[in-house]
Design an enzyme around this catalytic site. Structure first.
Site, PDB file in Angstrom:
ATOM      1  N   SER A 110       0.862  -1.171   0.000  1.00 26.44           N
ATOM      2  CA  SER A 110       0.000   0.000   0.000  1.00 26.44           C
ATOM      3  C   SER A 110       0.901   1.225   0.000  1.00 26.44           C
ATOM      4  O   SER A 110       2.067   1.146   0.414  1.00 26.44           O
ATOM      5  CB  SER A 110      -0.881   0.002   1.259  1.00 26.44           C
ATOM      6  OG  SER A 110      -1.550   1.241   1.423  1.00 26.44           O
ATOM      7  N   TYR A 115      -1.863  -1.025  10.948  1.00 26.39           N
ATOM      8  CA  TYR A 115      -1.919  -1.300   9.509  1.00 26.39           C
ATOM      9  C   TYR A 115      -0.651  -0.790   8.830  1.00 26.39           C
ATOM     10  O   TYR A 115      -0.024  -1.517   8.045  1.00 26.39           O
ATOM     11  CB  TYR A 115      -3.153  -0.635   8.889  1.00 26.39           C
ATOM     12  CG  TYR A 115      -3.238  -0.818   7.402  1.00 26.39           C
ATOM     13  CD1 TYR A 115      -3.512  -2.064   6.848  1.00 26.39           C
ATOM     14  CD2 TYR A 115      -3.027   0.256   6.531  1.00 26.39           C
ATOM     15  CE1 TYR A 115      -3.588  -2.239   5.472  1.00 26.39           C
ATOM     16  CE2 TYR A 115      -3.105   0.091   5.157  1.00 26.39           C
ATOM     17  CZ  TYR A 115      -3.380  -1.162   4.632  1.00 26.39           C
ATOM     18  OH  TYR A 115      -3.441  -1.328   3.270  1.00 26.39           O
TER      19      TYR A 115
END
Length: 270
Positions: A133, A146
């Site tokens: 990401s 995360y």
């Protein structure tokens, strides 16, 4: 030429499902794997295979890979797409939930890769795509665990690339920006559940406000395009990025100091 065999995790929704369907359309043999096998009928209808696989359950991963080898004798491409976002202030997220975040986004991925690697090495060919990401390059409030999982995945992928290159294996990191999926809603719900009433409630409210004001993200196809591009490249790049805000955020992260980037993030949450 024999069709390449692809294993895609997280194929029951979002980008994983799009990867599986796109590669079927491109002529690959595709195995879609996920915990929710019942949600992958579209992949089966398109001519793909479906595996019930949980990346936190080693037995299900080993059985899935054995099934592919028994049917086709090879795994050419592994797309590690399974993952989710555990949101909430770091003070509030129970460590058991933080460990689960790391288990799914990093350790499960790493174990499945270990299971697949001997089959790739024996043929001196393989391509491993780790879906990271842009959050693996910067950190923002409420997404600490995360971000930690994706930062770790970036480093893991760099080492894996160096170690496996002599065996003809390419390791490619994909860095999506904002993509249309269930991900954002689940992350926001977790932030609300864990931090929506305490001292970080104001920050959570700002996150919801920002999320509501922005686009829902780019279509998953923009990331599938990157997968296809890398698969067709003679020598793929080590990293590709696309999706809502991916390029400007990565550019600003490389350009700005930590303090300046912090200020930009907090202004966005005003």
């Amino acid at each position: 030429m024999e069709k390449q065999v692809v294993l895609v995790t997280g194929a029951s929704s979002g980008m994983g499902r799009d990867f599986a369907l796109r590669l079927l359309a491109e002529g690959y043999v595709v195995y879609g794997a996920a915990r929710r096998a019942g949600r992958m009928q579209e992949i089966r209808d398109a001519g793909g295979f479906v595996l019930s696989m949980d990346v936190t359950d080693e037995a299900s991963m080993a059985a899935g890979v054995d099934d592919i080898i028994r049917r086709h004798g090879r795994i050419d491409v592994l797309i590690n797409s399974a993952g989710y976002g555990q949101y909430g202030a770091l003070e509030d997220v129970p460590l058991d939930e933080a460990r689960r975040q790391m288990e799914i986004n990093l350790f499960g991925l790493a174990r499945l890769t270990q299971i697949c690697l001997p089959h790739m090495r024996s043929r001196k060919f393989g391509k491993i795509f780790n879906i990271s990401s842009i959050a693996g390059r910067f950190a923002a409030p409420l997404g600490g665990w995360y971000h930690a999982s994706k930062f770790a995945l970036e480093a893991y992928s760099d080492t894996l690339r160096l170690e496996t290159a002599p065996f003809g294996i390419d390791v490619v990191v994909i860095q999506p920006g904002g993509i249309q999926s269930e991900w954002a809603d689940i992350a926001a719900e977790e932030a609300q559940r864990l931090s929506g009433r305490g001292v970080y409630a104001g920050l959570v409210a700002k996150l919801f406000k920002l999320q509501a004001s922005q686009s829902k993200g780019s279509a998953p196809r923009v990331i599938s395009d990157l997968i296809v591009k890398a698969l067709k490249a003679r020598k793929p790049k080590t990293r590709y990025h696309a999706g809502f805000m991916a390029s400007p955020v990565l550019f600003l992260r490389s350009l700005l100091s930590d303090r300046m980037f912090d200020r930009m993030l907090m202004l966005a949450l005003k």
